[in-house]
Motif scaffolding. Sequence first.
Motif, PDB file in Angstrom:
ATOM      1  N   THR A 167      -2.369  -2.234 -10.190  1.00 11.46           N
ATOM      2  CA  THR A 167      -2.708  -1.433  -9.243  1.00 11.46           C
ATOM      3  C   THR A 167      -4.082  -1.055  -9.086  1.00 11.46           C
ATOM      4  O   THR A 167      -4.974  -0.753  -9.983  1.00 11.46           O
ATOM      5  CB  THR A 167      -1.893   0.066  -9.339  1.00 11.46           C
ATOM      6  OG1 THR A 167      -0.651  -0.175  -9.580  1.00 11.46           O
ATOM      7  CG2 THR A 167      -2.294   0.865  -8.151  1.00 11.46           C
ATOM      8  N   LEU A 168      -4.428  -1.025  -7.599  1.00 13.65           N
ATOM      9  CA  LEU A 168      -5.943  -0.773  -7.262  1.00 13.65           C
ATOM     10  C   LEU A 168      -5.985   0.344  -6.287  1.00 13.65           C
ATOM     11  O   LEU A 168      -4.870   0.391  -5.537  1.00 13.65           O
ATOM     12  CB  LEU A 168      -6.358  -2.074  -6.316  1.00 13.65           C
ATOM     13  CG  LEU A 168      -8.045  -1.817  -5.936  1.00 13.65           C
ATOM     14  CD1 LEU A 168      -8.830  -1.949  -7.185  1.00 13.65           C
ATOM     15  CD2 LEU A 168      -8.199  -2.869  -4.549  1.00 13.65           C
ATOM     16  N   GLN A 221      -9.197   0.663 -10.993  1.00 12.94           N
ATOM     17  CA  GLN A 221      -8.099  -0.528 -11.177  1.00 12.94           C
ATOM     18  C   GLN A 221      -7.309  -0.052 -12.384  1.00 12.94           C
ATOM     19  O   GLN A 221      -7.760   0.096 -13.421  1.00 12.94           O
ATOM     20  CB  GLN A 221      -8.680  -1.864 -11.144  1.00 12.94           C
ATOM     21  CG  GLN A 221      -7.733  -3.025 -11.183  1.00 12.94           C
ATOM     22  CD  GLN A 221      -8.390  -4.114 -10.920  1.00 12.94           C
ATOM     23  OE1 GLN A 221      -8.957  -4.416  -9.913  1.00 12.94           O
ATOM     24  NE2 GLN A 221      -8.057  -5.372 -11.582  1.00 12.94           N
ATOM     25  N   ASP A 222      -6.028  -0.105 -12.542  1.00 10.46           N
ATOM     26  CA  ASP A 222      -5.170  -0.142 -13.686  1.00 10.46           C
ATOM     27  C   ASP A 222      -4.393  -1.433 -13.856  1.00 10.46           C
ATOM     28  O   ASP A 222      -3.465  -1.627 -13.075  1.00 10.46           O
ATOM     29  CB  ASP A 222      -4.117   1.136 -13.477  1.00 10.46           C
ATOM     30  CG  ASP A 222      -3.166   1.413 -14.619  1.00 10.46           C
ATOM     31  OD1 ASP A 222      -3.135   0.700 -15.331  1.00 10.46           O
ATOM     32  OD2 ASP A 222      -2.710   2.493 -14.644  1.00 10.46           O
ATOM     33  N   GLU A 262       0.813  -1.165   0.014  1.00 14.60           N
ATOM     34  CA  GLU A 262       0.033  -0.156  -0.018  1.00 14.60           C
ATOM     35  C   GLU A 262       0.866   1.292   0.021  1.00 14.60           C
ATOM     36  O   GLU A 262       1.679   1.228   0.662  1.00 14.60           O
ATOM     37  CB  GLU A 262      -0.960   0.194   1.227  1.00 14.60           C
ATOM     38  CG  GLU A 262      -1.710  -0.977   1.494  1.00 14.60           C
ATOM     39  CD  GLU A 262      -1.332  -2.055   2.433  1.00 14.60           C
ATOM     40  OE1 GLU A 262      -2.096  -3.084   2.879  1.00 14.60           O
ATOM     41  OE2 GLU A 262      -0.088  -2.347   2.488  1.00 14.60           O
ATOM     42  N   LEU A 263       0.353   2.221  -0.614  1.00 13.67           N
ATOM     43  CA  LEU A 263       1.122   3.532  -0.697  1.00 13.67           C
ATOM     44  C   LEU A 263      -0.121   4.734  -0.529  1.00 13.67           C
ATOM     45  O   LEU A 263      -1.181   4.389  -0.797  1.00 13.67           O
ATOM     46  CB  LEU A 263       1.674   3.921  -2.147  1.00 13.67           C
ATOM     47  CG  LEU A 263       2.803   2.668  -2.464  1.00 13.67           C
ATOM     48  CD1 LEU A 263       3.021   3.015  -3.955  1.00 13.67           C
ATOM     49  CD2 LEU A 263       4.008   2.930  -1.717  1.00 13.67           C
ATOM     50  N   LEU A 268      -5.156   6.022  -1.871  1.00 17.56           N
ATOM     51  CA  LEU A 268      -4.395   4.999  -1.488  1.00 17.56           C
ATOM     52  C   LEU A 268      -4.104   3.852  -2.586  1.00 17.56           C
ATOM     53  O   LEU A 268      -5.397   3.602  -3.179  1.00 17.56           O
ATOM     54  CB  LEU A 268      -5.276   4.493  -0.312  1.00 17.56           C
ATOM     55  CG  LEU A 268      -5.357   5.076   0.970  1.00 17.56           C
ATOM     56  CD1 LEU A 268      -5.757   4.098   2.079  1.00 17.56           C
ATOM     57  CD2 LEU A 268      -4.237   5.840   1.487  1.00 17.56           C
ATOM     58  N   SER A 269      -2.987   3.626  -3.006  1.00 14.61           N
ATOM     59  CA  SER A 269      -2.951   2.635  -4.000  1.00 14.61           C
ATOM     60  C   SER A 269      -2.230   1.517  -3.264  1.00 14.61           C
ATOM     61  O   SER A 269      -1.440   1.327  -2.501  1.00 14.61           O
ATOM     62  CB  SER A 269      -1.616   3.322  -4.829  1.00 14.61           C
ATOM     63  OG  SER A 269      -2.130   4.362  -5.618  1.00 14.61           O
ATOM     64  N   CYS A 270      -2.757   0.380  -4.111  1.00 16.20           N
ATOM     65  CA  CYS A 270      -2.371  -0.921  -3.751  1.00 16.20           C
ATOM     66  C   CYS A 270      -1.612  -1.636  -4.978  1.00 16.20           C
ATOM     67  O   CYS A 270      -2.157  -1.886  -5.940  1.00 16.20           O
ATOM     68  CB  CYS A 270      -3.496  -1.856  -3.252  1.00 16.20           C
ATOM     69  SG  CYS A 270      -3.040  -3.437  -2.998  1.00 16.20           S
ATOM     70  N   VAL A 271      -0.216  -1.850  -4.843  1.00 12.93           N
ATOM     71  CA  VAL A 271       0.320  -2.379  -6.002  1.00 12.93           C
ATOM     72  C   VAL A 271       0.943  -3.955  -5.691  1.00 12.93           C
ATOM     73  O   VAL A 271       0.950  -4.277  -4.819  1.00 12.93           O
ATOM     74  CB  VAL A 271       1.894  -1.714  -6.002  1.00 12.93           C
ATOM     75  CG1 VAL A 271       2.642  -2.221  -7.538  1.00 12.93           C
ATOM     76  CG2 VAL A 271       1.657  -0.453  -6.179  1.00 12.93           C
TER      77      VAL A 271
END
Length: 127
Positions: A78-79, A72-73, A6-7, A20-23
């Motif tokens: 990434t979510l 979502q990408d 998470e970022l 918030l990004s989840c890679v």
Amino acid sequence: QVRLTELGGDSVQAGGSLRLSCVASESIAKGYCMGWFRQPLGKEREGVILQFDGGEITYLADSVKGRFTLSQDNAQNTLTLHMNGLKPEDSAMYYCAASKPYTPFGCVENWRNFGSWGPGTQVTVST
């Protein structure tokens, strides 16, 4: 199992916004139940928003309806959780989670169903 990071956690004032990004360590385009949980200090972990197979929202907590959304990408694995109109009660450690249920009916807010978790990122909302 997919690894998640998470970022984006930060401290903001009430009414503000955060992303918030989840890679993920692998493609999450298909077959995953993915989303976000949060755990306020001293409280139980709770579901925030869940998405099945990259599209269908299967769970959205009442407390965040109209304020939080997902995107979502798949090219970046990434979510992203988009949080608007933040309130002090949104303050918590936020966790990205993933599982691979057979159907959307398995994509529910029971955190025990999820085998992959990120380490978490802190969100603090002040008045």
